[in-house]
Design a protein around this motif. Structure first.
Motif, PDB file in Angstrom:
ATOM      1  N   VAL A 159       4.431   2.924 -13.169  1.00  0.00           N
ATOM      2  CA  VAL A 159       3.258   2.057 -13.605  1.00  0.00           C
ATOM      3  C   VAL A 159       2.074   2.909 -13.527  1.00  0.00           C
ATOM      4  O   VAL A 159       1.088   3.033 -14.347  1.00  0.00           O
ATOM      5  N   HIS A 160       1.971   3.343 -12.341  1.00  0.00           N
ATOM      6  CA  HIS A 160       0.692   4.239 -11.879  1.00  0.00           C
ATOM      7  C   HIS A 160       0.485   5.308 -12.744  1.00  0.00           C
ATOM      8  O   HIS A 160      -0.503   5.434 -13.059  1.00  0.00           O
ATOM      9  N   TYR A 169     -11.513   7.254 -15.502  1.00  0.00           N
ATOM     10  CA  TYR A 169     -11.795   7.576 -14.125  1.00  0.00           C
ATOM     11  C   TYR A 169     -10.525   7.650 -13.306  1.00  0.00           C
ATOM     12  O   TYR A 169      -9.641   6.400 -13.361  1.00  0.00           O
ATOM     13  N   ALA A 170     -10.252   8.599 -12.475  1.00  0.00           N
ATOM     14  CA  ALA A 170      -9.029   8.621 -11.912  1.00  0.00           C
ATOM     15  C   ALA A 170      -8.837   7.714 -10.580  1.00  0.00           C
ATOM     16  O   ALA A 170      -9.804   7.549  -9.839  1.00  0.00           O
ATOM     17  N   ARG A 171      -7.675   7.218 -10.327  1.00  0.00           N
ATOM     18  CA  ARG A 171      -7.737   6.489  -8.935  1.00  0.00           C
ATOM     19  C   ARG A 171      -6.239   7.033  -8.327  1.00  0.00           C
ATOM     20  O   ARG A 171      -5.080   7.368  -9.082  1.00  0.00           O
ATOM     21  N   ALA A 172      -6.380   7.104  -7.199  1.00  0.00           N
ATOM     22  CA  ALA A 172      -5.185   7.748  -6.063  1.00  0.00           C
ATOM     23  C   ALA A 172      -4.402   6.518  -6.007  1.00  0.00           C
ATOM     24  O   ALA A 172      -4.831   5.210  -5.880  1.00  0.00           O
ATOM     25  N   TYR A 173      -3.149   6.593  -5.940  1.00  0.00           N
ATOM     26  CA  TYR A 173      -2.230   5.588  -5.410  1.00  0.00           C
ATOM     27  C   TYR A 173      -2.158   5.512  -3.842  1.00  0.00           C
ATOM     28  O   TYR A 173      -1.972   6.531  -3.131  1.00  0.00           O
ATOM     29  N   ASP A 174      -2.495   4.448  -3.516  1.00  0.00           N
ATOM     30  CA  ASP A 174      -2.818   4.170  -1.961  1.00  0.00           C
ATOM     31  C   ASP A 174      -1.707   3.347  -1.383  1.00  0.00           C
ATOM     32  O   ASP A 174      -1.414   2.292  -1.811  1.00  0.00           O
ATOM     33  N   ASP A 175      -0.877   4.057  -0.415  1.00  0.00           N
ATOM     34  CA  ASP A 175       0.170   3.214   0.407  1.00  0.00           C
ATOM     35  C   ASP A 175      -0.301   1.913   1.097  1.00  0.00           C
ATOM     36  O   ASP A 175       0.465   1.097   1.066  1.00  0.00           O
ATOM     37  N   GLU A 256      -5.560   2.355  -5.691  1.00  0.00           N
ATOM     38  CA  GLU A 256      -4.686   1.289  -6.296  1.00  0.00           C
ATOM     39  C   GLU A 256      -3.461   1.302  -5.674  1.00  0.00           C
ATOM     40  O   GLU A 256      -2.880   2.193  -5.177  1.00  0.00           O
ATOM     41  N   GLY A 257      -2.790   0.030  -5.519  1.00  0.00           N
ATOM     42  CA  GLY A 257      -1.526  -0.282  -5.221  1.00  0.00           C
ATOM     43  C   GLY A 257      -0.891  -1.508  -5.754  1.00  0.00           C
ATOM     44  O   GLY A 257      -1.639  -2.388  -6.145  1.00  0.00           O
TER      45      GLY A 257
END
Length: 274
Positions: A159-160, A169-175, A256-257
């Motif tokens: 999904v991410h 705009y990029a978003r990192a996947y944050d644990d 995001e997560g």
């Protein structure tokens, strides 16, 4: 007249020390009648026995009561007559102080104190250690790992990736945000199905680096997991449902997560971003 050792009391025919029993270097006249009560009780009472002599190995220093070479420890044939002292015994009885006992452990103590200081000052977060500092997700009906043969954790990553492909705009996947979302998702399911309330948490409990509390909430999903055969197709439809939200695809967010949980086929999604 008979003589006896002034130390151990052994009779000798002549005044020719040392004693062949104990090695003592002084004899006395045997003036007490043999067999008397006084002789039996204390053969040396009232006598100044003087120094005690031993036979010391000139090689290893082992002390022997008799002059009976070789040395019983090292086999050296030379034994030297010396006065017996008790310095070695006194040194054996010396009890080390607390510093001497603790000295081997001082490096370990220093490391423990340093780690505690780093945690106390906030330089190091306790959540960096496994199982410490991060709340465990609450128990809830259903599963967050697999449902209908679909890997839900793999679906979250897909999904991410789909959302990221359509973003400007990029978003990192944050644990940390993912763990924060999982806690809230399970708390909602536990309340929905069991009426159970779960203790509230903050994003800081999950070591999330946000300027404030994350933008977070449930994503309404109307379809069932049983309608899908694989994670890819399920992720594609979930991304379509989430994409219209500016909080999901708009600017102003760096990470995001999300969490997916399934109960009896129903899909529960919780999303967080900051």
């Amino acid at each position: 007249m008979k003589w006896r050792c002034a130390w151990c009391g052994k009779p000798h025919a002549e005044n020719d020390p040392p004693c062949d029993e104990c090695g003592h270097n002084a004899f006395e006249k045997a003036v007490v009648r043999e067999g008397s009560d006084e002789a039996r009780e204390s053969p040396t009472e009232g006598i100044d026995t003087g120094p005690t002599y031993v036979w010391t190995c000139t090689d290893c220093g082992r002390e022997h009561v008799k002059h009976n070479p070789p040395c019983s420890r090292c086999g050296n044939p030379t034994l030297e007559k010396t006065e017996q002292t008790y310095d070695a015994v006194e040194s054996d009885l010396d009890v080390p102080g607390w510093l001497g006992v603790a000295k081997p452990y001082l490096p370990v103590v220093a490391v423990v104190v340093l780690i505690a200081a780093l945690f106390a000052t906030g330089i190091v977060s306790p959540s960096m250690l496994p199982g410490i500092g991060q709340p465990s997700p609450p128990d809830a009906p259903g599963s967050g790992g697999e449902a209908a043969g679909i890997d839900l954790e793999a679906t979250e990553e897909l999904v991410h990736e789909r959302l990221e492909a359509d973003r400007e705009y990029a978003r990192a996947y944050d644990d940390g945000l993912a763990a924060y979302a999982e806690y809230h998702n399970r708390a909602f399911v536990a309340h929905e199905y069991e009426g159970r309330k779960v203790d509230p948490v903050d994003s800081s409990d999950f070591d999330v680096d946000c300027r404030g509390e994350p933008t977070a909430g449930r994503v309404p999903v109307r379809f069932s997991v049983t309608e899908y055969d694989d994670a890819e197709s399920l992720a594609a439809d979930l991304a379509v449902v989430m994409a219209p939200s500016d909080q999901v695809t708009g600017s102003g967010y760096d990470g995001e997560g999300l969490d997916i949980h399934v109960v009896d086929g129903s899909i529960y999604v919780f999303y967080a971003a900051c």
